[in-house]
Design a protein around this motif. Structure first.
Motif, PDB file in Angstrom:
ATOM      1  N   PHE A   8       0.826  -1.199   0.000  1.00 54.73           N
ATOM      2  CA  PHE A   8       0.000   0.000   0.000  1.00 54.73           C
ATOM      3  C   PHE A   8       0.864   1.254   0.000  1.00 54.73           C
ATOM      4  O   PHE A   8       1.925   1.289   0.627  1.00 54.73           O
ATOM      5  CB  PHE A   8      -0.913   0.020   1.237  1.00 54.73           C
ATOM      6  N   GLU A   9       0.387   2.280  -0.701  1.00 55.33           N
ATOM      7  CA  GLU A   9       1.029   3.585  -0.702  1.00 55.33           C
ATOM      8  C   GLU A   9       0.550   4.352   0.532  1.00 55.33           C
ATOM      9  O   GLU A   9      -0.659   4.440   0.768  1.00 55.33           O
ATOM     10  CB  GLU A   9       0.645   4.381  -1.948  1.00 55.33           C
ATOM     11  N   PRO A  10       1.446   4.918   1.326  1.00 54.63           N
ATOM     12  CA  PRO A  10       0.995   5.684   2.502  1.00 54.63           C
ATOM     13  C   PRO A  10       0.462   7.056   2.088  1.00 54.63           C
ATOM     14  O   PRO A  10       0.772   7.553   1.003  1.00 54.63           O
ATOM     15  CB  PRO A  10       2.271   5.827   3.330  1.00 54.63           C
ATOM     16  N   ILE A  11      -0.331   7.654   2.956  1.00 52.67           N
ATOM     17  CA  ILE A  11      -0.791   9.018   2.713  1.00 52.67           C
ATOM     18  C   ILE A  11       0.239   9.984   3.286  1.00 52.67           C
ATOM     19  O   ILE A  11       1.144   9.582   4.013  1.00 52.67           O
ATOM     20  CB  ILE A  11      -2.200   9.271   3.307  1.00 52.67           C
ATOM     21  N   SER A  12       0.093  11.255   2.975  1.00 56.63           N
ATOM     22  CA  SER A  12       1.055  12.274   3.375  1.00 56.63           C
ATOM     23  C   SER A  12       1.087  12.457   4.896  1.00 56.63           C
ATOM     24  O   SER A  12       0.058  12.393   5.564  1.00 56.63           O
ATOM     25  CB  SER A  12       0.690  13.602   2.709  1.00 56.63           C
ATOM     26  N   LYS A  13       2.274  12.722   5.421  1.00 60.77           N
ATOM     27  CA  LYS A  13       2.429  13.029   6.851  1.00 60.77           C
ATOM     28  C   LYS A  13       1.739  14.342   7.212  1.00 60.77           C
ATOM     29  O   LYS A  13       1.456  14.597   8.378  1.00 60.77           O
ATOM     30  CB  LYS A  13       3.912  13.109   7.227  1.00 60.77           C
ATOM     31  N   ALA A  14       1.453  15.176   6.206  1.00 61.36           N
ATOM     32  CA  ALA A  14       0.752  16.437   6.471  1.00 61.36           C
ATOM     33  C   ALA A  14      -0.650  16.175   7.017  1.00 61.36           C
ATOM     34  O   ALA A  14      -1.195  16.998   7.759  1.00 61.36           O
ATOM     35  CB  ALA A  14       0.670  17.283   5.198  1.00 61.36           C
ATOM     36  N   TYR A  15      -1.233  15.013   6.700  1.00 65.74           N
ATOM     37  CA  TYR A  15      -2.556  14.687   7.245  1.00 65.74           C
ATOM     38  C   TYR A  15      -2.466  14.483   8.755  1.00 65.74           C
ATOM     39  O   TYR A  15      -3.397  14.817   9.484  1.00 65.74           O
ATOM     40  CB  TYR A  15      -3.135  13.453   6.566  1.00 65.74           C
ATOM     41  N   LEU A  16      -1.351  13.957   9.232  1.00 63.36           N
ATOM     42  CA  LEU A  16      -1.119  13.817  10.673  1.00 63.36           C
ATOM     43  C   LEU A  16      -1.128  15.183  11.337  1.00 63.36           C
ATOM     44  O   LEU A  16      -1.715  15.374  12.406  1.00 63.36           O
ATOM     45  CB  LEU A  16       0.204  13.096  10.925  1.00 63.36           C
ATOM     46  N   ILE A  17      -0.500  16.162  10.694  1.00 58.01           N
ATOM     47  CA  ILE A  17      -0.478  17.528  11.218  1.00 58.01           C
ATOM     48  C   ILE A  17      -1.892  18.103  11.243  1.00 58.01           C
ATOM     49  O   ILE A  17      -2.308  18.713  12.230  1.00 58.01           O
ATOM     50  CB  ILE A  17       0.465  18.414  10.380  1.00 58.01           C
ATOM     51  N   LYS A  18      -2.649  17.885  10.169  1.00 60.92           N
ATOM     52  CA  LYS A  18      -4.014  18.400  10.105  1.00 60.92           C
ATOM     53  C   LYS A  18      -4.876  17.816  11.232  1.00 60.92           C
ATOM     54  O   LYS A  18      -5.554  18.545  11.951  1.00 60.92           O
ATOM     55  CB  LYS A  18      -4.650  18.074   8.751  1.00 60.92           C
ATOM     56  N   ALA A  19      -4.846  16.497  11.375  1.00 60.17           N
ATOM     57  CA  ALA A  19      -5.653  15.846  12.408  1.00 60.17           C
ATOM     58  C   ALA A  19      -5.222  16.293  13.802  1.00 60.17           C
ATOM     59  O   ALA A  19      -6.064  16.512  14.683  1.00 60.17           O
ATOM     60  CB  ALA A  19      -5.557  14.332  12.268  1.00 60.17           C
ATOM     61  N   SER A  20      -3.918  16.468  14.016  1.00 62.83           N
ATOM     62  CA  SER A  20      -3.419  16.930  15.313  1.00 62.83           C
ATOM     63  C   SER A  20      -3.849  18.362  15.601  1.00 62.83           C
ATOM     64  O   SER A  20      -4.219  18.690  16.734  1.00 62.83           O
ATOM     65  CB  SER A  20      -1.895  16.820  15.367  1.00 62.83           C
TER      66      SER A  20
END
Length: 175
Positions: free
Chosen positions: A26-38
């Motif tokens: 699987f291709e991972p999603i961007s780490k920027a989504y972690l920042i958004k959710a945080s």
């Protein structure tokens, strides 16, 4: 009509011969989504703390305030931990005949959508997405009341390429 029924067969399929989606990388999603959710979680945490400070100002019983503060810290601590755990397991893969989307860590969920079930796809970006340079790809299938898959945290150019690839597959399947 009788001749059609005479030629009808419904043979069983060997389950072991079916393709295994677990073997796909699987291709991972961007780490920027972690920042958004945080960031979203942090905003709600700040609102809860402000609410606690207001109650403290009105001199609610100290014991109840301590219990409430412990509850707030535990709840949002779990939410932050949950965000980090989920980030590790988000993934997608575009295959020859379908698209797969994986999420979850305690309960892993993988959705497989064949191209012949897809009606259309769209890309969405909210204010935080634009600031963090990410997008969400929404895939709508036949018979669904909403989007059946939402893949968050994609780079805008990747989301557009995936949408165009899905559109090409849909066009190829129509004829």
């Amino acid at each position: 009509m009788a001749s059609v029924m005479e030629n009808f067969t419904n043979r069983s399929i060997d389950i072991a011969s079916l393709p295994q989606f677990e073997e796909v990388s699987f291709e991972p999603i961007s780490k920027a989504y972690l920042i958004k959710a945080s960031l979203q979680n942090l905003v709600f945490f700040c609102l809860a703390v402000i609410g606690w400070v207001v109650l403290f100002y009105f001199e609610i019983i100290q014991f109840q305030l301590n219990i409430l503060l412990i509850g707030i810290v535990l709840y949002f601590g779990f939410k932050f931990w949950n965000i980090f755990q989920l980030q590790k397991n988000y993934g997608f893969v575009l295959r020859q005949k379908d698209i797969l989307y994986r999420r979850g860590y305690l309960v892993n969920k993988t959705t497989v959508v064949p191209f012949n079930r897809i009606q259309h796809a769209s890309i969405s970006r909210d204010v935080l997405d634009k600031m963090l340079k990410i997008s969400s790809l929404k895939i709508f299938t036949a018979g669904g009341s909403g989007s059946d898959i939402i893949i968050p945290g994609l780079a805008p150019d990747l989301a557009l390429r995936l949408k165009e690839a899905l559109a090409a597959k849909l066009t190829a399947n129509e004829f």
